[in-house]
Design a protein around this motif. Sequence first.
Motif, PDB file in Angstrom:
ATOM      1  N   VAL A 165       0.836  -1.192   0.000  1.00  0.00           N
ATOM      2  CA  VAL A 165       0.000   0.000   0.000  1.00  0.00           C
ATOM      3  C   VAL A 165       0.879   1.253   0.000  1.00  0.00           C
ATOM      4  O   VAL A 165       1.063   1.921   1.009  1.00  0.00           O
ATOM      5  N   LYS A 199      -3.777  -0.606  -2.652  1.00  0.00           N
ATOM      6  CA  LYS A 199      -4.781   0.190  -1.927  1.00  0.00           C
ATOM      7  C   LYS A 199      -6.172   0.108  -2.521  1.00  0.00           C
ATOM      8  O   LYS A 199      -7.161   0.288  -1.803  1.00  0.00           O
ATOM      9  N   THR A 200      -6.319  -0.143  -3.852  1.00  0.00           N
ATOM     10  CA  THR A 200      -7.650  -0.274  -4.448  1.00  0.00           C
ATOM     11  C   THR A 200      -7.652  -1.398  -5.475  1.00  0.00           C
ATOM     12  O   THR A 200      -6.680  -1.590  -6.209  1.00  0.00           O
ATOM     13  N   THR A 236      -6.269  -3.449   2.095  1.00  0.00           N
ATOM     14  CA  THR A 236      -6.581  -2.662   0.925  1.00  0.00           C
ATOM     15  C   THR A 236      -7.632  -1.639   1.310  1.00  0.00           C
ATOM     16  O   THR A 236      -8.572  -1.945   2.030  1.00  0.00           O
ATOM     17  N   ASP A 237      -7.501  -0.401   0.820  1.00  0.00           N
ATOM     18  CA  ASP A 237      -8.449   0.643   1.189  1.00  0.00           C
ATOM     19  C   ASP A 237      -9.843   0.369   0.651  1.00  0.00           C
ATOM     20  O   ASP A 237     -10.837   0.629   1.308  1.00  0.00           O
ATOM     21  N   TYR A 245     -12.695   3.040  -6.035  1.00  0.00           N
ATOM     22  CA  TYR A 245     -12.699   4.383  -5.457  1.00  0.00           C
ATOM     23  C   TYR A 245     -12.785   5.411  -6.574  1.00  0.00           C
ATOM     24  O   TYR A 245     -11.986   5.382  -7.505  1.00  0.00           O
TER      25      TYR A 245
END
Length: 268
Positions: A165, A199-200, A236-237, A245
């Motif tokens: 990330v 992260k996404t 992961t976001d 996102y």
Amino acid sequence: CNILNKGTNSSVYAGTGGLLGEAMYGKTKIDNCIVRECNIEARKHETIENAWDQNIGGLVGVAIWGSGLELTNCDVLETNIVNQSIETDSCANAGGLVGVVSCSGYNDSNNLIYEIKNCNLVNTNIETNAGNLSGVLAMSSETPDHFKISNCNLDNVNLNSTADVYINSSTGGIAAEMQAAVEIKECNVIDSTIEAEGKTVGGVVGEIISYNGSVIEGCKVYNTTIKNNVDQKGGTDAVGGIAAYVKETTIDKIIKYREINGEFKERK
């Protein structure tokens, strides 16, 4: 064919591509081309420890500094694409068709066209250990108008990112990290796997961070696994069947999904 770039150093936007490594300044137009049964690989420099900006694409590695890009009726088939950057390379990008597009620093960019249409990625494996990963376009930055992606398909494609990330570590079936506005229409992801630790993670788009009004329309994801390996590296976001996102984005005419055991699948 075998394409290997093992001399990547700390130069900005190093590029490796099945057809074209780097395009700079002016217009770049590619029509009716096929890359088939190739191994395309970029490796970190053997002696320079801080090498970064490794970008790789099945067709084009990098189009930067005002290089308008038009890809039409092009396919990448039965190909293996691997980006072996240093793990801290948050500026790395790996795309099934294109690694990165940016017109930063070019004054005449408003006269250029940025579009990918009628292209396919089939029976192909793409792996990266850093940065963004996508089946069509990994990253766009500072394009003057909406980058247009239409009628592009992924069929039996494996996307696998072990990027941690960092700032840039988005993964998407069609597009990964869009820093500029984008229009994605009538694109399909079929019988594929999208697996990441960044992260996404999205079936069509990983992340859109532009406020200029993006559009995702008429896109479908069939029989595809979208997986977040959260247990391996700590989170992961966001994960999404279509988009993980987005900002200021219209999403329309999309097939619905349900989540089963942490994986997004088509709603029957």
